[in-house]
Design an enzyme around this catalytic site. Sequence first.
Site, PDB file in Angstrom:
ATOM      1  N   GLU A  56       0.874  -1.170   0.000  1.00  0.00           N
ATOM      2  CA  GLU A  56       0.000   0.000   0.000  1.00  0.00           C
ATOM      3  C   GLU A  56       0.905   1.211   0.000  1.00  0.00           C
ATOM      4  O   GLU A  56       1.709   1.377   0.918  1.00  0.00           O
ATOM      5  CB  GLU A  56      -0.818   0.059   1.293  1.00  0.00           C
ATOM      6  CG  GLU A  56      -2.085  -0.722   1.289  1.00  0.00           C
ATOM      7  CD  GLU A  56      -2.792  -0.574   2.630  1.00  0.00           C
ATOM      8  OE1 GLU A  56      -2.637   0.463   3.309  1.00  0.00           O
ATOM      9  OE2 GLU A  56      -3.496  -1.528   3.008  1.00  0.00           O
TER      10      GLU A  56
ATOM     11  N   ASP B  40      -5.411   8.944  10.086  1.00  0.00           N
ATOM     12  CA  ASP B  40      -4.055   8.518  10.409  1.00  0.00           C
ATOM     13  C   ASP B  40      -3.552   9.138  11.700  1.00  0.00           C
ATOM     14  O   ASP B  40      -3.917  10.258  12.047  1.00  0.00           O
ATOM     15  CB  ASP B  40      -3.110   8.909   9.271  1.00  0.00           C
ATOM     16  CG  ASP B  40      -3.302   8.023   8.053  1.00  0.00           C
ATOM     17  OD1 ASP B  40      -3.181   6.797   8.213  1.00  0.00           O
ATOM     18  OD2 ASP B  40      -3.592   8.551   6.967  1.00  0.00           O
TER      19      ASP B  40
END
Lengths: 261, 421
Positions: A49, A60
């Site tokens: 990824e 995140d």
Amino acid sequence: MNRLVQRMKKLKGKGDKAFIAYIMAAEPSWEAVLSIILELERVGVSAVELGVPFSDPIADGPVIQAAANRALARGVTLNEIFDRIGAIREQTDLPILLMGYWNMFLKYGRERCIETAHSAGVDGFIIADLPPEADPVFFQLARDRDVCTVLLAAELTPEDRLKRIIAATSGFLYYVPQAGITGLELKAGEAVEQRIRLIRSLTDTPICIGIGVKTREDAQKLGRYADGVIVGTRIVEFMHNQEGKPDLPQRTARFVAELIP
Amino acid sequence: MKAQAEKQIPGYFGDFGGQYVPEMIMPALQQLESEYASARRDPGFQEQYESYLKEYDGRPTPLTFAARLTEAWGGAKVYLKREDLNHTGAHKINNTVGQILLARRMGKVRIIAETGAGQHGVATATVAALFGMECVVYMGEEDMERQSLNVFRMGLLAAEVVPVESGSRTLKDAINEAFRDWVANLRNTYYIFGSTVGPHPYPTIVRDFQRVIGREAKQQILAKEGRLPDLCIACVNGGSNAIGLFHEFLNDPEVGLVGVEAAGDGIDTPRHAATLTLGTRGVFHGSHMYLLQDDDGQVHPTHSISAGLDYPGVGPEHCHLKDSGRARYGCATDREAVAAFQELARLEGILPALESAHALAQAKKEAARMGRDGIIIVNLSGRGDKDCRQVSRYLESHGQNSAESTRGPDGAESPGAGGGV
């Protein structure tokens, strides 16, 4: 057939589990990233990824956000990411997914995004803030071009919603076993196992668990009921700590190899 | 779309709005939506909300005729909707009272919020104290420095203020952090959003709790003037005070609606927050909206002298009102806002919040263009005590002191780059 779909199928056929590594685009440099991808393939990573850096990554934690900021400071663009992946495709068939936030892809243009991904050899997208009902056109364009759209399902996702997510996900389903963002501690246990069993009763799509997977033990434990795991924060953190070392790609690969069960 | 048809409350305003959020947040938004849909229909809930507005917040707020300001500007009659007289000094508490009642109804025990200027943080900390709930407020480091008085106030109210060091260290980054907290603590935590931005149903919930501004203003102007105003003017960033005033007049076509954004140093410079004037369509903080962004979709840093107008996005309902033409949007520079701040103090004895001063700066231009029989309502969304240090610094750095300043270059016809509308 799409490289990711093919790889997941092959792993399942052999009874193996997927190990998916997340790294940030252009971080610490494109040269490093490209050779890290080749090294990761060598040590048995099933897919990569590649983080697409965004100014406001709400899903995140601080480690990945800081990496995104460093990449942005270097002036990385989505177009450049497509170009670089296009170039590395001459050297590897490792499935590569782009993980990012919807505004960047929307700004790039839905159709242009899918067309460019298709021709550059990007196998799929993970768009953290794009739920399945939010943009049916994008999902359809991706399907038409055989580009995967990996969707997230969470600990508290109700069953009717799970069905909608399953219908739109391809490649695998990204299961988040707990409330939280990238970089949090993992609390694996019976609850996770039960949820996975429920999802399995609804679909044949492979299920990979991400967010909170930090150690080989985590990966091992989760691998007992899921089809694979995704590790991001640990790797990004390691790479940042080792920055400047000339053999960063090899070091990173050795570090990741230790995490693979 | 099928998903939209299933919603209990519409999730879009024209093309704008929606729910672009990580899947981890979705169950919380769905729970919030269904709980709010039931609270909205529940007369008991509405009664409780109105009773707190009256007994705790101090509503209704007056609609004050600004006689000397009207005379000085030489045009339309100017009325001020006095949201500065709310408890805590701004309109923000209308919303936090409503949302904390919703949080209690949902059985949540912990409250989180983001804040820019600190007004929403203070209003949240206040109601959390009132109900004895744990409260954590996320605030950008730069804003904490600009608004240290509000940081101190939140501390007195027993809230924990968490400094946000990421990104531009302002409101947008505080929202990012609040989202992250929420994702990790969905079960016991309620996120009190401060403006009409964010994912559905927040733009609707916040608007509904701010509609009291326009409802009162309409009754008050009818009682005083026997007719509706020609213009309603309010500052816009996320847009909650503006939509709160505008909403009641949406179906009165004779009432013009004007929103005013922050032009900062000027919209011909990179330092501004004029999202509706210069932004392009994008998705940010869960909503499809106009957004200040670059060609790659990265969100731009913004600038305004006013921490409460320093956000690169704008509420989806305002985006729709702009595109439909029902409202128009202009902007005022830092300089124009400071001049309006001083003028209101000098002529009416009221210190407006710097945010509200942007609306006043626009009102000055509009009033001069209108006849003396015209009527303008300006939403004075908050009071300016919190901004005194900022204004004093601005004046010093621009070679003025507050005594002489209204005669200075900021006083009369300002050529500022804040565009007309």
